[in-house]
Design a protein around this motif. Structure first.
Motif, PDB file in Angstrom:
ATOM      1  N   SER A  98       0.878  -1.177   0.000  1.00  0.00           N
ATOM      2  CA  SER A  98       0.000   0.000   0.000  1.00  0.00           C
ATOM      3  C   SER A  98       0.914   1.225   0.000  1.00  0.00           C
ATOM      4  O   SER A  98       2.111   1.123   0.307  1.00  0.00           O
ATOM      5  N   PRO A  99       0.383   2.408  -0.330  1.00  0.00           N
ATOM      6  CA  PRO A  99       1.227   3.617  -0.283  1.00  0.00           C
ATOM      7  C   PRO A  99       1.883   3.794   1.091  1.00  0.00           C
ATOM      8  O   PRO A  99       3.041   4.205   1.175  1.00  0.00           O
ATOM      9  N   HIS A 100       1.138   3.471   2.125  1.00  0.00           N
ATOM     10  CA  HIS A 100       1.681   3.619   3.472  1.00  0.00           C
ATOM     11  C   HIS A 100       2.852   2.653   3.693  1.00  0.00           C
ATOM     12  O   HIS A 100       3.899   3.030   4.227  1.00  0.00           O
ATOM     13  N   ILE A 141      -2.337   1.608  -5.131  1.00  0.00           N
ATOM     14  CA  ILE A 141      -3.142   2.628  -4.442  1.00  0.00           C
ATOM     15  C   ILE A 141      -4.579   2.126  -4.424  1.00  0.00           C
ATOM     16  O   ILE A 141      -5.154   1.869  -5.481  1.00  0.00           O
ATOM     17  N   PRO A 142      -5.146   1.949  -3.236  1.00  0.00           N
ATOM     18  CA  PRO A 142      -6.506   1.410  -3.178  1.00  0.00           C
ATOM     19  C   PRO A 142      -7.473   2.361  -3.858  1.00  0.00           C
ATOM     20  O   PRO A 142      -7.316   3.582  -3.755  1.00  0.00           O
ATOM     21  N   ALA A 143      -8.427   1.831  -4.571  1.00  0.00           N
ATOM     22  CA  ALA A 143      -9.372   2.685  -5.293  1.00  0.00           C
ATOM     23  C   ALA A 143     -10.695   1.966  -5.485  1.00  0.00           C
ATOM     24  O   ALA A 143     -10.786   0.741  -5.351  1.00  0.00           O
ATOM     25  N   GLN A 157       0.569  12.690  -5.477  1.00  0.00           N
ATOM     26  CA  GLN A 157       0.247  13.379  -4.224  1.00  0.00           C
ATOM     27  C   GLN A 157       0.103  12.383  -3.067  1.00  0.00           C
ATOM     28  O   GLN A 157       0.597  12.622  -1.967  1.00  0.00           O
ATOM     29  N   ILE A 158      -0.576  11.294  -3.314  1.00  0.00           N
ATOM     30  CA  ILE A 158      -0.794  10.298  -2.249  1.00  0.00           C
ATOM     31  C   ILE A 158       0.537   9.691  -1.801  1.00  0.00           C
ATOM     32  O   ILE A 158       0.808   9.572  -0.608  1.00  0.00           O
ATOM     33  N   TYR A 161       2.531  12.318   0.068  1.00  0.00           N
ATOM     34  CA  TYR A 161       1.918  12.540   1.380  1.00  0.00           C
ATOM     35  C   TYR A 161       2.315  11.437   2.362  1.00  0.00           C
ATOM     36  O   TYR A 161       2.673  11.697   3.513  1.00  0.00           O
ATOM     37  N   GLU A 162       2.286  10.195   1.905  1.00  0.00           N
ATOM     38  CA  GLU A 162       2.646   9.085   2.800  1.00  0.00           C
ATOM     39  C   GLU A 162       4.131   9.147   3.187  1.00  0.00           C
ATOM     40  O   GLU A 162       4.502   8.784   4.293  1.00  0.00           O
ATOM     41  N   MET A 165       4.250  11.676   5.901  1.00  0.00           N
ATOM     42  CA  MET A 165       3.642  11.163   7.131  1.00  0.00           C
ATOM     43  C   MET A 165       4.602  10.231   7.860  1.00  0.00           C
ATOM     44  O   MET A 165       4.756  10.303   9.074  1.00  0.00           O
TER      45      MET A 165
ATOM     46  N   THR B  33     -12.775   8.229  -7.212  1.00  0.00           N
ATOM     47  CA  THR B  33     -11.766   7.162  -7.243  1.00  0.00           C
ATOM     48  C   THR B  33     -11.699   6.437  -5.909  1.00  0.00           C
ATOM     49  O   THR B  33     -11.334   5.268  -5.845  1.00  0.00           O
ATOM     50  N   MET B  34     -12.047   7.132  -4.830  1.00  0.00           N
ATOM     51  CA  MET B  34     -11.985   6.516  -3.512  1.00  0.00           C
ATOM     52  C   MET B  34     -13.355   6.059  -3.014  1.00  0.00           C
ATOM     53  O   MET B  34     -13.486   5.570  -1.892  1.00  0.00           O
ATOM     54  N   PRO B 142      -0.305  17.596   6.648  1.00  0.00           N
ATOM     55  CA  PRO B 142       1.089  17.979   6.819  1.00  0.00           C
ATOM     56  C   PRO B 142       1.675  18.418   5.483  1.00  0.00           C
ATOM     57  O   PRO B 142       1.340  17.846   4.443  1.00  0.00           O
ATOM     58  N   ALA B 154      -6.086  18.095  -4.670  1.00  0.00           N
ATOM     59  CA  ALA B 154      -5.066  17.239  -4.055  1.00  0.00           C
ATOM     60  C   ALA B 154      -5.393  17.021  -2.579  1.00  0.00           C
ATOM     61  O   ALA B 154      -5.230  15.918  -2.047  1.00  0.00           O
ATOM     62  N   GLN B 157      -8.173  14.650  -2.438  1.00  0.00           N
ATOM     63  CA  GLN B 157      -7.661  13.318  -2.754  1.00  0.00           C
ATOM     64  C   GLN B 157      -7.058  12.646  -1.514  1.00  0.00           C
ATOM     65  O   GLN B 157      -7.292  11.466  -1.255  1.00  0.00           O
ATOM     66  N   ILE B 158      -6.288  13.399  -0.769  1.00  0.00           N
ATOM     67  CA  ILE B 158      -5.639  12.831   0.422  1.00  0.00           C
ATOM     68  C   ILE B 158      -6.682  12.412   1.459  1.00  0.00           C
ATOM     69  O   ILE B 158      -6.615  11.317   2.020  1.00  0.00           O
ATOM     70  N   TYR B 161      -8.591   9.388   0.170  1.00  0.00           N
ATOM     71  CA  TYR B 161      -7.709   8.211   0.240  1.00  0.00           C
ATOM     72  C   TYR B 161      -7.649   7.661   1.664  1.00  0.00           C
ATOM     73  O   TYR B 161      -7.743   6.451   1.873  1.00  0.00           O
ATOM     74  N   ARG B 164     -10.729   5.781   2.558  1.00  0.00           N
ATOM     75  CA  ARG B 164     -10.748   4.442   1.977  1.00  0.00           C
ATOM     76  C   ARG B 164      -9.806   3.508   2.732  1.00  0.00           C
ATOM     77  O   ARG B 164     -10.130   2.339   2.976  1.00  0.00           O
ATOM     78  N   MET B 165      -8.638   4.026   3.092  1.00  0.00           N
ATOM     79  CA  MET B 165      -7.660   3.211   3.811  1.00  0.00           C
ATOM     80  C   MET B 165      -8.227   2.729   5.147  1.00  0.00           C
ATOM     81  O   MET B 165      -8.079   1.569   5.514  1.00  0.00           O
ATOM     82  N   MET B 168     -10.763   0.041   4.596  1.00  0.00           N
ATOM     83  CA  MET B 168     -10.124  -1.225   4.189  1.00  0.00           C
ATOM     84  C   MET B 168      -9.484  -1.936   5.378  1.00  0.00           C
ATOM     85  O   MET B 168      -9.605  -3.147   5.531  1.00  0.00           O
TER      86      MET B 168
END
Lengths: 248, 248
Positions: A98-100, A141-143, A157-158, A161-162, A165, B33-34, B142, B154, B157-158, B161, B164-165, B168
Motif C-alpha cells: 500500500s502507499p503507506h 493505491i486502493p481505489a 500526491q498520495i 503525502y505518505e 507522514m 476514485t476513492m 502535513p 489534491a 484526494q488525500i 484516500y 478508503r484506507m 479497508m
C-alpha cells in the motif's frame, strides 16, 4: 541537513511517457508540497511546456531541475529501492505494498547510500511488464473498483503525502500543537470540587447517591484534557452561579 | 448495502466559495476514485461549468448530483461530525487531526444517523474563523513549511484516500466500538443554547462581547465528543440552575 530533509531529497519520482504536460506540472506541485524535489521524466510527450509551468504554480524549480532521459534504466541509476505504482495486478504478481507500506519501506532504506525511486507509468497505459521488471515492489493505491481512474498527479500526491507522514511520525513530530498550558492535577481537583458543590447546591447531585454521575462528569471533562484557560472559564462561571444563589 | 459502502456515501465533501471550476471537477474525480459520492458546493464562483465537467473525467455524475447552497449551515444539515481542513493554525487552536486521524474519527461515527462533513475553504483564503466555528475538529494536512500550497483537489484526494484506507483496514478486523450513543448535532446545539443562556443569566456571558468565550467553551466540549447520556446530565444540571434562579 537533518535526516528528515535528506530523506525527502533522496526520493526520486519517475514519470514514464507522460502525455499531458499539465500533469507533469501538477505532479511537481504535489511533490513540493510534501518536501520532495527529485523529478525524472522518461520520454515525456511534451516538455518543457507552458502548461506544465502554469500547473506547477510555484514548484517550477522542480521542473527546471528535472532530469529528462530516454529509457527507464537511466532514470533508475543510483537507486537502491525501486517501486512501481500500478493498479493492474499482474499474471505473475509482484510483492504488493500500500502507499503507506511503501513509505515505510522507503524510510527503512534511508541509511542506504542510494536513492529510492517511485515510478509512474503513462496516463493511458500505465507500466508495462518490462518496466515492472525493474521494480522491487509494486505499489497499489486502493481505489473504487468501479472507477479507479486516479489522475497521475493525484497518485503522486498520495505517495508524497505518505512519505511525509512516515517521516513525521518517525521523527516523533506529532501534528498536535496545543500551545495552551494544560490544567494541573490540582486545578482539575478544585474544579471538580467546585462543580459538584454547585451541582449539590442546586439539588442535582446528592453525595450519598451512587457515584455514577460523578464518574460520568469526570470522564467527560478528563477526556478533553482541559487547559488552564478553560478551567478559569468554568470556575468563573461556577463562581457566578454561587453568587446568584447566595443573593437569595 | 454493506457497511463499507454506506460509510463512503455518508461522507460529505463541502467546498466553500471555490473560485476555479476546474478544481471542482478534479475534486469530484478524486472523490469518486476513492468511493465517495456526496459533493456540496457553497457559493461556487462558476458552476456548472465546462471546465469542471472536463476535469471530472467520468466522475461527472457527482457534479450532476452536487448540492449547491448559499451558506455553510445549509451544507451541514444532517451532519453529526464536522471537520474543517485548514493549514492555518488559529490564535485559539482547534483540536488538530491528521488526515489519518480524521478518517479514524469518521469511521467511529459510522453507526450514527447523520453524515460526516469534511469542509474545504476557497483556494485563496481558506476557511474563516466563523466557518471553523461549525467544526468539531480541524484537519491539518502535513506539508512542506516552505511551500504548503496544496491544490484543492489534491487535498480532497488525500482525505478521500485516508477514508478508503481506514475502511479497508477496519473491515474484517476487530473494530473499536463506541458503547454509548454520541450526541447528535441538534443535541449539541440545544446544549450550547442552554449553556450560554445560563451563563448569560448569571452574568458571566454577554452576547454582545467578542465571541472568544463562546468559541472557547464550544471547543472544550466539542473536543470531548459528548455522548447522549452526558448531554442529558449537563442539561439536567443546567435545568436545575434555571429552577433555582427562577425561585428568586
Amino acid at each position: 541537513m537533518d535526516i528528515g530533509q535528506d530523506f525527502f531529497h533522496r526520493i526520486r519520482i519517475v514519470l514514464i511517457r507522460t502525455t499531458e504536460a499539465g500533469n507533469i506540472g501538477s505532479a511537481a506541485r504535489a511533490m513540493k508540497t510534501m518536501g520532495l524535489s527529485q523529478l525524472v521524466l522518461v520520454k515525456p510527450a511534451e516538455f518543457p511546456n507552458a502548461k506544465a509551468t502554469a500547473r506547477a504554480s510555484g514548484a517550477d524549480d522542480l521542473l527546471a531541475d528535472a532530469m529528462i532521459v530516454d529509457v527507464l534504466e537511466q532514470a533508475l541509476e543510483g537507486c537502491d529501492l525501486i517501486m512501481g505504482t500500478s493498479a493492474r495486478l499482474r499474471d505473475l504478481p509482484w510483492p504488493l505494498l500500500s502507499p503507506h507500506e511503501a513509505a515505510e519501506k522507503a524510510w527503512e532504506y534511508r541509511q542506504m547510500q542510494g536513492d529510492v525511486a517511485v515510478v509512474f507509468g503513462s496516463e493511458c497505459s500505465g507500466m508495462t511488464n518490462e518496466e515492472m521488471d525493474h521494480c522491487h515492489f509494486q505499489i497499489h493505491i486502493p481505489a473504487n473498483s468501479e472507477y479507479s481512474s486516479l489522475n497521475l498527479a493525484a497518485s503522486v500526491q498520495i505517495i508524497a503525502y505518505e512519505m511525509r507522514m512516515v517521516q513525521m511520525l518517525s521523527i516523533g513530530e506529532g501534528i498536535r500543537q496545543f500551545k495552551e498550558i494544560l490544567a494541573t492535577r490540582d486545578e482539575m481537583k478544585y474544579f471538580y470540587d467546585h462543580f459538584f458543590d454547585v451541582m449539590r447546591r442546586v439539588g442535582y447531585y446528592r453525595p450519598e447517591q451512587p457515584k455514577l454521575l460523578r464518574r460520568r462528569v469526570m470522564r467527560l471533562f478528563n477526556r478533553s484534557m482541559m487547559t488552564h484557560p478553560e478551567i478559569q472559564i468554568m470556575r468563573g462561571f461556577l463562581g457566578m452561579i454561587d453568587t446568584k444563589l447566595n443573593e437569595k
